[in-house]
Write a protein that holds these residues in place. Sequence first.
Motif, PDB file in Angstrom:
ATOM      1  N   GLY A  16      -8.669 -24.241  18.489  1.00  0.00           N
ATOM      2  CA  GLY A  16      -8.543 -23.100  19.393  1.00  0.00           C
ATOM      3  C   GLY A  16      -8.437 -23.479  20.850  1.00  0.00           C
ATOM      4  N   VAL A  17      -8.577 -24.785  21.149  1.00  0.00           N
ATOM      5  CA  VAL A  17      -8.471 -25.247  22.537  1.00  0.00           C
ATOM      6  C   VAL A  17      -7.129 -25.944  22.712  1.00  0.00           C
ATOM      7  N   ASP A  18      -6.396 -25.568  23.743  1.00  0.00           N
ATOM      8  CA  ASP A  18      -5.093 -26.172  24.019  1.00  0.00           C
ATOM      9  C   ASP A  18      -5.289 -27.586  24.563  1.00  0.00           C
ATOM     10  N   PRO A  19      -4.820 -28.633  23.858  1.00  0.00           N
ATOM     11  CA  PRO A  19      -4.998 -30.013  24.331  1.00  0.00           C
ATOM     12  C   PRO A  19      -4.410 -30.254  25.720  1.00  0.00           C
ATOM     13  N   ALA A  20      -3.402 -29.466  26.079  1.00  0.00           N
ATOM     14  CA  ALA A  20      -2.785 -29.643  27.393  1.00  0.00           C
ATOM     15  C   ALA A  20      -3.694 -29.174  28.523  1.00  0.00           C
ATOM     16  N   GLN A  21      -4.731 -28.396  28.184  1.00  0.00           N
ATOM     17  CA  GLN A  21      -5.613 -27.840  29.199  1.00  0.00           C
ATOM     18  C   GLN A  21      -6.922 -28.600  29.345  1.00  0.00           C
ATOM     19  N   VAL A  22      -7.087 -29.683  28.592  1.00  0.00           N
ATOM     20  CA  VAL A  22      -8.325 -30.464  28.674  1.00  0.00           C
ATOM     21  C   VAL A  22      -7.990 -31.911  29.032  1.00  0.00           C
ATOM     22  N   VAL A  23      -9.015 -32.683  29.336  1.00  0.00           N
ATOM     23  CA  VAL A  23      -8.837 -34.089  29.708  1.00  0.00           C
ATOM     24  C   VAL A  23      -8.988 -34.947  28.459  1.00  0.00           C
ATOM     25  N   VAL A  24      -7.927 -35.701  28.131  1.00  0.00           N
ATOM     26  CA  VAL A  24      -7.913 -36.539  26.933  1.00  0.00           C
ATOM     27  C   VAL A  24      -7.827 -38.003  27.365  1.00  0.00           C
ATOM     28  N   ILE A  25      -8.795 -38.809  26.943  1.00  0.00           N
ATOM     29  CA  ILE A  25      -8.890 -40.202  27.387  1.00  0.00           C
ATOM     30  C   ILE A  25      -7.691 -41.022  26.930  1.00  0.00           C
ATOM     31  N   ASP A  26      -7.290 -40.884  25.666  1.00  0.00           N
ATOM     32  CA  ASP A  26      -6.153 -41.660  25.158  1.00  0.00           C
ATOM     33  C   ASP A  26      -4.890 -41.402  25.960  1.00  0.00           C
ATOM     34  N   ARG A  27      -4.706 -40.163  26.354  1.00  0.00           N
ATOM     35  CA  ARG A  27      -3.521 -39.799  27.126  1.00  0.00           C
ATOM     36  C   ARG A  27      -3.528 -40.488  28.496  1.00  0.00           C
ATOM     37  N   GLU A  31     -26.721 -27.715  38.547  1.00  0.00           N
ATOM     38  CA  GLU A  31     -25.829 -26.729  39.153  1.00  0.00           C
ATOM     39  C   GLU A  31     -25.681 -25.551  38.189  1.00  0.00           C
ATOM     40  N   PRO A  32     -26.202 -24.367  38.565  1.00  0.00           N
ATOM     41  CA  PRO A  32     -26.203 -23.235  37.620  1.00  0.00           C
ATOM     42  C   PRO A  32     -24.839 -22.588  37.411  1.00  0.00           C
ATOM     43  N   ASN A  33     -23.897 -22.844  38.316  1.00  0.00           N
ATOM     44  CA  ASN A  33     -22.599 -22.162  38.236  1.00  0.00           C
ATOM     45  C   ASN A  33     -21.514 -22.986  37.550  1.00  0.00           C
ATOM     46  N   LEU A  34     -21.886 -24.154  37.020  1.00  0.00           N
ATOM     47  CA  LEU A  34     -20.901 -24.990  36.328  1.00  0.00           C
ATOM     48  C   LEU A  34     -21.449 -25.423  34.974  1.00  0.00           C
ATOM     49  N   PRO A  35     -20.702 -25.220  33.913  1.00  0.00           N
ATOM     50  CA  PRO A  35     -21.137 -25.678  32.589  1.00  0.00           C
ATOM     51  C   PRO A  35     -20.960 -27.191  32.481  1.00  0.00           C
ATOM     52  N   PRO A  36     -21.457 -27.815  31.423  1.00  0.00           N
ATOM     53  CA  PRO A  36     -21.213 -29.251  31.209  1.00  0.00           C
ATOM     54  C   PRO A  36     -19.718 -29.541  31.170  1.00  0.00           C
ATOM     55  N   LEU A  37     -19.347 -30.725  31.657  1.00  0.00           N
ATOM     56  CA  LEU A  37     -17.950 -31.156  31.664  1.00  0.00           C
ATOM     57  C   LEU A  37     -17.695 -32.019  30.432  1.00  0.00           C
ATOM     58  N   PHE A  38     -16.751 -31.615  29.602  1.00  0.00           N
ATOM     59  CA  PHE A  38     -16.413 -32.350  28.386  1.00  0.00           C
ATOM     60  C   PHE A  38     -15.049 -33.011  28.546  1.00  0.00           C
ATOM     61  N   VAL A  39     -14.949 -34.260  28.137  1.00  0.00           N
ATOM     62  CA  VAL A  39     -13.652 -34.928  28.001  1.00  0.00           C
ATOM     63  C   VAL A  39     -13.557 -35.411  26.561  1.00  0.00           C
ATOM     64  N   TYR A  40     -12.339 -35.578  26.070  1.00  0.00           N
ATOM     65  CA  TYR A  40     -12.138 -35.857  24.644  1.00  0.00           C
ATOM     66  C   TYR A  40     -11.411 -37.186  24.454  1.00  0.00           C
ATOM     67  N   GLU A  41     -11.792 -37.881  23.378  1.00  0.00           N
ATOM     68  CA  GLU A  41     -11.243 -39.211  23.096  1.00  0.00           C
ATOM     69  C   GLU A  41      -9.750 -39.136  22.803  1.00  0.00           C
ATOM     70  N   SER A  42      -9.347 -38.196  21.988  1.00  0.00           N
ATOM     71  CA  SER A  42      -7.945 -38.050  21.596  1.00  0.00           C
ATOM     72  C   SER A  42      -7.647 -36.581  21.369  1.00  0.00           C
ATOM     73  N   GLU A  43      -6.379 -36.277  21.201  1.00  0.00           N
ATOM     74  CA  GLU A  43      -6.013 -34.883  20.950  1.00  0.00           C
ATOM     75  C   GLU A  43      -6.568 -34.402  19.618  1.00  0.00           C
ATOM     76  N   ALA A  44      -6.759 -35.333  18.686  1.00  0.00           N
ATOM     77  CA  ALA A  44      -7.318 -34.959  17.385  1.00  0.00           C
ATOM     78  C   ALA A  44      -8.773 -34.514  17.492  1.00  0.00           C
ATOM     79  N   SER A  45      -9.470 -34.964  18.530  1.00  0.00           N
ATOM     80  CA  SER A  45     -10.885 -34.606  18.687  1.00  0.00           C
ATOM     81  C   SER A  45     -11.093 -33.319  19.476  1.00  0.00           C
ATOM     82  N   VAL A  46      -9.995 -32.730  19.981  1.00  0.00           N
ATOM     83  CA  VAL A  46     -10.101 -31.473  20.727  1.00  0.00           C
ATOM     84  C   VAL A  46     -10.462 -30.344  19.756  1.00  0.00           C
ATOM     85  N   PRO A  47     -11.479 -29.528  20.067  1.00  0.00           N
ATOM     86  CA  PRO A  47     -11.895 -28.452  19.150  1.00  0.00           C
ATOM     87  C   PRO A  47     -10.758 -27.482  18.836  1.00  0.00           C
TER      88      PRO A  47
END
Length: 549
Positions: A350-361, A332-348
């Motif tokens: 500059g990225v708001d943890p509240a705006q991403v999917v965190v598995i531990d949460r 699908e050219p109009n969608l980038p890869p979907l990333f989910v993160y193990e914990s809030e500590a693993s969120v890159p």
Amino acid sequence: MAASSSGYSRMFCKLRKYVNKSQSLYHTFVIRTIWTSGSKTQLQPKAHTKSLPRMVGVVGLEIHAQIQSTSKLFSGSHVRFLAPPNSLVSHFDASLPGTLPVLNRRCVEAAVLTGLALNCTINRKSLFDRKHYFYADMPAGYQITQQRVPIAVDGILVYSHFEGRRRNQVITRSVRIKQIQLEQDSGKSLHDDERSQTLIDLNRAGVGLMELVMEPEMCCGEEAAAAVRELQLILQALGTCQANMAEGQLRVDANVSVHRPGEPLGVRTEVKNINSVRHLAKAIDYEIQRQMEVLQSGGTVLNETRAFDSKSGNTIPMRDKEGLQDYRFMPEPNLPPLFVYESEASVPAGVDPAQVVVIDRLSAQLPELPSVKRTRLVETHGILQEHSFTLVNEDGLMDYFESVVQMTKIEPRKVIGWVIKELMGNLNSQSLKVSQSPISPCALAELINLVESNHISSSTAKQVFQEMWKAPEKKVGQIVKEQDLWMINDKDELQKICQRVVDSHPEEVQIIRRGNKKVLNKLMGEVQRETKGRTDPVQVRAILEKMVS
């Protein structure tokens, strides 16, 4: 042809062993025999011989679960059942030029939560693909799905079903979950046969789906139905899908084949869009029997898509089965890869943890799952295992039962009879849900306590229960008082009543005195009839035995 659906009312699975001589290994298979009660003849596979082992069914499932979300997977359009046609369609849903998908985070969280509940491995990076096919209710000419790298893989679903003459033997099995993928739903084609035209409703187009692919590890319709029912309960407990099959929130495609143990799997057919657990079992059983008959008569099973006709109980051909090449999958050219993160500590950074999917949460949000509920009910309350299934499978019944238990002093095993037999019997006869019961847990507990304290008899209590059902505004004590149903505990009064019964049945008394003690039950029945069930049977028996001795 195979028998109609009425012919599959009696079935069972037998476990046998077949020796694969070429590999000198023992393989265990579930062999299924089908009886037909609708005719005098019985459809059975040919006699089992060493050189030609009996054919067995192999079943895999693809389940499309509509994600419980207020908006669609890639657009802001609302999701609502029975909305006016084409009233919930955005420009993207209609595939107008220049529109782009925007991923709904709620749908991603639902898929991850479901994957965790099914012990899946959650892919930290997943990809979206285009699956091309040309239907009138798919305006883009393709579906956005996850064919290459889905969001979750390698899970397992543990389910149980009942066997035995009394259907009280719990058999627990498991089936592997190959993957869970996010994808769009299509619209609906509404066929008007009178006018020979088809109308298109795009309200459903773009609604978020989870497709759960189960490995071909089941052998019959009963097992598949049990697996789907368990999945329904899990999804409802999670809140990721309402799983109402009547409203299309859970649709099942069954992949069915037959083969002889030790040989490669046979050619499979796919029975599409089955919308009830009962129809699923019937469709699979019919298809297994149909394929066996085709092969036994020297024919060839076609790789095709079929539909289940609930009226005839048959599967009917729809079209040839598409292959991967027919769908022309592409990234699908109009969608980038979907990333989910193990914990809030693993969120890159500059990225708001509240705006991403965190598995531990999400793991912390996992509720008590159906299998855990059943185990807790058995261990805590000492009820039978089959009763735990009834309590958990019926929405709201477990909470009702535990509320009654908390307000009574008797053993939970006595409460279970009132809840399953009396309450559910009345609810089922009127097609009501537990939440619609006119008798509250508090009212039922009050009634049970009157029985336990010996203020009313158990037979009287059942009579009062029916009165409570008809007039829920009345209190238990009010009904008992109005109808004079209090227990007769005065010994002198009981003596007089029993004496009258004995005096009016001299023949029965003589029979009892000659040694036939069973006739005493008739005298007890007469006492109960005269007192309208307001006496203690144990006390009455003791008095009568003394009088006729």
